[in-house]
Write an enzyme that holds these catalytic residues in place. Structure first.
Site, PDB file in Angstrom:
ATOM      1  N   ASP A  53      -5.727  -3.320  -6.744  1.00  0.00           N
ATOM      2  CA  ASP A  53      -6.162  -3.414  -5.364  1.00  0.00           C
ATOM      3  C   ASP A  53      -5.078  -4.647  -5.045  1.00  0.00           C
ATOM      4  O   ASP A  53      -5.158  -6.024  -5.332  1.00  0.00           O
ATOM      5  CB  ASP A  53      -7.670  -4.006  -5.345  1.00  0.00           C
TER       6      ASP A  53
ATOM      7  N   ASP B 272       1.758  -1.361   4.773  1.00  0.00           N
ATOM      8  CA  ASP B 272       1.341  -0.025   5.439  1.00  0.00           C
ATOM      9  C   ASP B 272      -0.073   0.317   5.328  1.00  0.00           C
ATOM     10  O   ASP B 272      -0.282   0.993   4.366  1.00  0.00           O
ATOM     11  CB  ASP B 272       2.370   1.048   5.002  1.00  0.00           C
TER      12      ASP B 272
ATOM     13  N   ALA C 170       1.642   4.216  -1.833  1.00  0.00           N
ATOM     14  CA  ALA C 170       1.419   5.793  -2.055  1.00  0.00           C
ATOM     15  C   ALA C 170       1.437   6.635  -0.588  1.00  0.00           C
ATOM     16  O   ALA C 170       0.612   6.026   0.326  1.00  0.00           O
ATOM     17  CB  ALA C 170       0.224   6.050  -2.998  1.00  0.00           C
ATOM     18  N   PRO C 171       2.061   7.740  -0.591  1.00  0.00           N
ATOM     19  CA  PRO C 171       2.716   8.560  -1.702  1.00  0.00           C
ATOM     20  C   PRO C 171       4.219   8.036  -1.863  1.00  0.00           C
ATOM     21  O   PRO C 171       4.929   8.694  -2.703  1.00  0.00           O
ATOM     22  CB  PRO C 171       2.521  10.139  -1.297  1.00  0.00           C
ATOM     23  N   GLY C 172       4.442   7.051  -1.355  1.00  0.00           N
ATOM     24  CA  GLY C 172       5.813   6.531  -1.728  1.00  0.00           C
ATOM     25  C   GLY C 172       6.914   6.841  -0.482  1.00  0.00           C
ATOM     26  O   GLY C 172       8.149   6.506  -0.835  1.00  0.00           O
ATOM     27  N   GLY C 173       6.503   7.216   0.585  1.00  0.00           N
ATOM     28  CA  GLY C 173       7.666   7.627   1.598  1.00  0.00           C
ATOM     29  C   GLY C 173       8.460   6.751   1.831  1.00  0.00           C
ATOM     30  O   GLY C 173       9.703   6.523   1.939  1.00  0.00           O
ATOM     31  N   LYS C 174       7.546   5.310   2.308  1.00  0.00           N
ATOM     32  CA  LYS C 174       8.724   4.065   2.919  1.00  0.00           C
ATOM     33  C   LYS C 174       9.003   3.271   1.597  1.00  0.00           C
ATOM     34  O   LYS C 174      10.264   2.629   1.559  1.00  0.00           O
ATOM     35  CB  LYS C 174       7.647   3.310   3.448  1.00  0.00           C
TER      36      LYS C 174
ATOM     37  N   CYS D 105      -0.651   3.730  10.992  1.00  0.00           N
ATOM     38  CA  CYS D 105      -0.424   5.129  11.726  1.00  0.00           C
ATOM     39  C   CYS D 105      -1.675   5.226  12.689  1.00  0.00           C
ATOM     40  O   CYS D 105      -2.398   6.238  12.382  1.00  0.00           O
ATOM     41  CB  CYS D 105      -0.340   6.263  10.756  1.00  0.00           C
TER      42      CYS D 105
ATOM     43  N   CYS E 166       0.790  -1.112   0.083  1.00  0.00           N
ATOM     44  CA  CYS E 166       0.014   0.034   0.025  1.00  0.00           C
ATOM     45  C   CYS E 166       1.077   1.182  -0.082  1.00  0.00           C
ATOM     46  O   CYS E 166       1.202   1.785   1.161  1.00  0.00           O
ATOM     47  CB  CYS E 166      -0.939   0.011   1.294  1.00  0.00           C
TER      48      CYS E 166
HETATM   49  C1  LIG Z   1      -1.031   4.569   4.893  1.00  0.00           C
HETATM   50  S1  LIG Z   1      -1.203   4.918   3.310  1.00  0.00           S
HETATM   51  C2  LIG Z   1       0.508   4.449   2.812  1.00  0.00           C
HETATM   52  C3  LIG Z   1       1.663   5.300   2.979  1.00  0.00           C
HETATM   53  C4  LIG Z   1       2.821   4.852   2.300  1.00  0.00           C
HETATM   54  N1  LIG Z   1       3.277   3.396   2.757  1.00  0.00           N
HETATM   55  C5  LIG Z   1       3.928   5.851   2.534  1.00  0.00           C
HETATM   56  O1  LIG Z   1       4.806   5.615   3.509  1.00  0.00           O
HETATM   57  O2  LIG Z   1       4.078   6.905   1.888  1.00  0.00           O
HETATM   58  C6  LIG Z   1      -2.125   3.550   2.583  1.00  0.00           C
HETATM   59  C7  LIG Z   1      -2.337   3.674   1.111  1.00  0.00           C
HETATM   60  O3  LIG Z   1      -2.914   2.392   0.765  1.00  0.00           O
HETATM   61  C8  LIG Z   1      -3.531   2.680  -0.340  1.00  0.00           C
HETATM   62  N2  LIG Z   1      -4.767   1.611  -0.449  1.00  0.00           N
HETATM   63  C9  LIG Z   1      -5.968   1.567   0.233  1.00  0.00           C
HETATM   64  N3  LIG Z   1      -6.622   0.324   0.009  1.00  0.00           N
HETATM   65  C10 LIG Z   1      -5.729  -0.462  -0.894  1.00  0.00           C
HETATM   66  C11 LIG Z   1      -5.814  -1.419  -1.598  1.00  0.00           C
HETATM   67  N4  LIG Z   1      -6.673  -2.439  -1.275  1.00  0.00           N
HETATM   68  N5  LIG Z   1      -4.654  -1.995  -2.296  1.00  0.00           N
HETATM   69  C12 LIG Z   1      -3.505  -1.355  -2.599  1.00  0.00           C
HETATM   70  N6  LIG Z   1      -3.614  -0.191  -2.052  1.00  0.00           N
HETATM   71  C13 LIG Z   1      -4.745   0.378  -1.000  1.00  0.00           C
HETATM   72  C14 LIG Z   1      -4.497   3.976   0.192  1.00  0.00           C
HETATM   73  O4  LIG Z   1      -4.745   4.625  -1.254  1.00  0.00           O
HETATM   74  C15 LIG Z   1      -3.202   4.587   0.625  1.00  0.00           C
HETATM   75  O5  LIG Z   1      -2.337   5.343  -0.274  1.00  0.00           O
END
Ligand SMILES: C[S@@+](CC[C@H](N)C(=O)[O-])C[C@H]1O[C@@H](n2cnc3c(N)ncnc32)[C@H](O)[C@@H]1O
Length: 443
Positions: free
Chosen positions: A304, A323, A258-262, A376, A256
């Site tokens: 997904d 995440d 975006a926005p790609g920090g990790k 988080c 999961c």
């Molecule tokens: C907590 S954020 C991730 C932050 C990211 N790891 C970072 O450090 O920048 C969770 C992300 O999961 C995405 N998301 C939600 N449901 C999802 C799914 N079923 N499959 C893939 N991504 C999903 C959301 O759109 C969101 O961008």
């Protein structure tokens, strides 16, 4: 008055825009989305409108109570919005109080929907100023006003952290600290701190690679940001990539992303075969932008993550970072709209989504592989209870100890202070709220 990039826009214009953001927020839109709709990114008005809108949401409960007490009749939506963005400005020392009142009245007159109530806006704001200290003192005795959250949210935090709930809620009301991640392949933290000092920027080391800049500023003004030497990332979030334990050549999934920090952090640690998945196409574009800035790469898929048959080639992963989407109860100071936009039922809905992600991704992990689960959030439904589910139901799952020795880590948000990080400390000294668990697959 001037600001970086030119002359500050008139306060009346800022209040008018912020009032439109407020109305979109009250209709259920996130602050970021509402801001994007009302003020184009990069415009001079954007930062000022953002500051006033965020301040308004951080004081929503307070303004609602003041308006209810001082207005003889319920104001129209437009007038209420203007008052809601103006009142919090009277609590700061950024503008002289008379200037806030004057500019709010100007904003009211400039709009057909509020012009009829310009006198009312003037009277209510002046009335508030006359009684300000008494009203503030009295209203702050109410937890809902003090912590700026609806009752269910306060109850939820109290249940999650029975001893520390007041500190957690108070941290949510503070200004979000600007924390950077220093890429050790480009510069040492010590040398970077010296650079900041040379630029006259006060900063403190708060984690292994984490530096807190005391006065937050636009990223373009952060030394080394454009060159990819540093990135903006909370120190608690900086634990994810190292705790996943990656090594050169590993097949790694960031599920999961975006926005790609990790994702970006992972690419700084080792040469990986890294796949980043994100369900939201617009957010996925930000992963590429983040990687481009630091000059690193990953395979980015819009999908997904639960629908593995649509994107997985059948080769097991050595490491998976999940995440997961969550309530964001640990990052309220960065997103003050969270307690207002979430509903109590969202906690259970998100816990179901997290469980589905864990169930779908576990089979993709090779034997001996590890999955780091992160949210988080400080709510046990999204943290500890998810891990209990994994251990009880998913084949071969075992919880591995994390640095510091505990099986799982729930970091409660910490307010900025003077505690500097020292080598050997497993956790940073300044961070948002996170839950971490590292799971290993034995069969
Ligand atoms: C907590 S954020 C991730 C932050 C990211 N790891 C970072 O450090 O920048 C969770 C992300 O999961 C995405 N998301 C939600 N449901 C999802 C799914 N079923 N499959 C893939 N991504 C999903 C959301 O759109 C969101 O961008």
């Amino acid at each position: 008055m001037t600001e970086a990039g030119g002359i500050s826009p008139p306060l009346a214009e800022v209040l008018a825009r912020a009032a439109r953001v407020w109305q979109a927020f009250m209709a259920g839109r996130s602050l970021d989305r509402a801001l994007g709709e009302v003020v184009p990114d990069g415009s001079r008005l954007r930062q000022a409108t953002q500051d006033v809108s965020y301040a308004a949401v951080r004081r929503r409960a307070f303004s609602e109570r003041v308006i209810a007490e001082l207005a003889a009749r319920a104001p129209s939506d437009g007038v209420r919005a203007l008052l809601s963005v103006a009142l919090p400005q009277l609590l700061t020392d950024r503008h002289a109080p008379y200037a806030v009142v004057d500019q709010a009245v100007t904003a009211a007159r400039a709009d057909q929907a509020t012009a009829f109530a310009a006198g009312f806006v003037n009277a209510l704001l002046r009335n508030f100023l006359r009684q300000q200290s008494g009203i503030v003192e009295r209203l702050n005795r109410d937890d809902g006003v003090l912590y700026n959250a609806p009752p269910w949210w306060i109850d939820q935090v109290r249940a999650a952290a029975p001893l520390e709930w007041r500190a957690v809620l108070a941290a949510g009301g503070g200004a979000p600290p600007m924390v950077l991640r220093v890429n050790p392949a480009r510069i040492s933290v010590g040398d970077y701190l010296q650079q900041l000092q040379a630029f006259g920027l006060a900063a403190t080391r708060v984690g292994e690679q984490a530096v807190w800049i005391h006065d937050a500023r636009p990223v373009g003004q952060v030394p080394g940001f454009d060159a990819g030497i540093v990135s903006v990332q909370d120190a608690g979030a900086q634990l994810a990539a190292p705790w996943l334990g990656v090594g050169a050549g590993m097949r790694v999934l960031d599920a999961c992303a975006a926005p790609g920090g990790k994702t970006a952090h992972l690419t700084e640690l080792a040469e990986l075969n890294l796949t980043a998945i994100e369900a939201d196409a617009a957010r996925a574009r930000r992963i590429r932008e983040n990687l481009d800035r630091i000059g690193r790469q990953a395979q980015i898929l819009v999908a997904d993550a639960r629908d593995t048959s649509a994107w997985w080639d059948g080769t097991p992963f050595d490491r998976i970072l999940l995440d997961a989407p969550c309530t964001g109860s640990g990052v309220v100071r960065r997103h003050p709209d969270i307690p207002w936009l979430r509903r109590k039922a969202d906690v259970a809905h998100l816990a179901t989504l997290q469980r589905q992600l864990l169930d779908a991704l576990w089979p993709l992990l090779g034997v001996g592989g590890r999955l780091l689960y992160v949210v988080c959030s400080v709510f046990p439904e999204e943290g500890r209870e998810q891990v209990e589910h994994v251990v009880a139901r998913l084949p071969g799952a075992a919880v591995m100890p994390l640095p510091g020795g505990s099986p799982t880590v729930c970091l409660l948000p910490v307010a900025p202070g003077s505690v500097a990080w020292e080598a050997g400390r497993p956790w940073p000294t300044l961070h948002d709220g996170f839950f971490y668990a590292l799971l290993e697959k034995s069969r």
